[in-house]
Design an enzyme around this catalytic site. Structure first.
Site, PDB file in Angstrom:
ATOM      1  N   GLU A  97      81.115 -44.790  86.573  1.00  0.00           N
ATOM      2  CA  GLU A  97      81.076 -43.690  85.613  1.00  0.00           C
ATOM      3  C   GLU A  97      82.004 -42.581  86.065  1.00  0.00           C
ATOM      4  O   GLU A  97      82.376 -42.497  87.230  1.00  0.00           O
ATOM      5  CB  GLU A  97      79.654 -43.158  85.452  1.00  0.00           C
ATOM      6  CG  GLU A  97      79.075 -42.506  86.694  1.00  0.00           C
ATOM      7  CD  GLU A  97      77.625 -42.077  86.559  1.00  0.00           C
ATOM      8  OE1 GLU A  97      76.983 -42.403  85.559  1.00  0.00           O
ATOM      9  OE2 GLU A  97      77.134 -41.402  87.485  1.00  0.00           O
ATOM     10  N   LYS A 145      74.637 -31.945  83.393  1.00  0.00           N
ATOM     11  CA  LYS A 145      75.660 -32.826  83.955  1.00  0.00           C
ATOM     12  C   LYS A 145      75.746 -34.048  83.053  1.00  0.00           C
ATOM     13  O   LYS A 145      74.725 -34.636  82.696  1.00  0.00           O
ATOM     14  CB  LYS A 145      75.278 -33.243  85.366  1.00  0.00           C
ATOM     15  CG  LYS A 145      76.274 -34.158  86.034  1.00  0.00           C
ATOM     16  CD  LYS A 145      75.791 -34.443  87.448  1.00  0.00           C
ATOM     17  CE  LYS A 145      76.664 -35.403  88.173  1.00  0.00           C
ATOM     18  NZ  LYS A 145      76.164 -35.617  89.541  1.00  0.00           N
TER      19      LYS A 145
END
Length: 177
Positions: A90, A102
């Protein structure tokens, strides 16, 4: 000429945003923690929660490797799962200190390997009181049309386990202080 270029950019950007905001499905987990939101955010905002989870769940995560970055926007993280044949990579696309949010976008592996076209992981640290907050973990995903019959979906259990690990770690260290 500049107006034409701007218009073309707008059309391309609009198409991209439509593709990115296609009908996303969500899996969500929430966990209350008896620690100030600012302390929880410090663990979540960079790489702390990823490394702590990898350390605590060695039977699930064989390796957590930072491919690029220092935990801020643009950081690429690769998790290799035990016994080592599956992985998930990711890129952090948002780290918002003010909102304590986040967001990471899956690049490969995870549900992307089984028919999803998009996988976005989001953490919100939501203040309840000065001494408690909620860790909200969300996975937004979209399934490629040709895989819809198989109903592929990501697994929220790892994020739920990470939140439990954070809770135990932070609440026990709060009592030591």
């Amino acid at each position: 000429m500049l107006k034409q270029v701007s218009f073309i950019f707008f059309l391309i950007f609009s198409s991209y945003m439509r593709a990115e905001s296609q009908d996303l499905k969500h899996l969500t987990n929430e966990l209350e923690v008896n620690v100030a939101a600012s302390r929880v955010w410090e663990l979540y905002r960079h790489l702390g929660i990823s490394m702590l989870t990898a350390q605590q769940l060695k039977n699930v995560i064989q390796n957590a490797q930072v491919l690029e970055g220092d935990g801020g926007v643009g950081t690429m993280l690769k998790l290799t799962f035990a016994p080592g044949n599956l992985s998930y990579t990711e890129r952090f696309i948002e780290v918002n200190d003010e909102k304590k949010v986040k967001v990471a976008k899956g690049l490969e592996g995870g549900c992307l390997a089984i028919g999803c076209s998009v996988q976005i992981v989001r953490f919100d640290i939501v203040e309840k009181t000065s001494d408690s907050c909620i860790i909200k973990s969300d996975i937004a995903y979209a399934v490629k049309e040709e895989f819809e019959a198989n109903d592929p979906k990501p697994n929220i259990q790892l994020l739920a386990a990470a939140a439990q690990i954070a809770k135990r770690f932070l609440e026990s260290s709060k009592n030591d202080a």
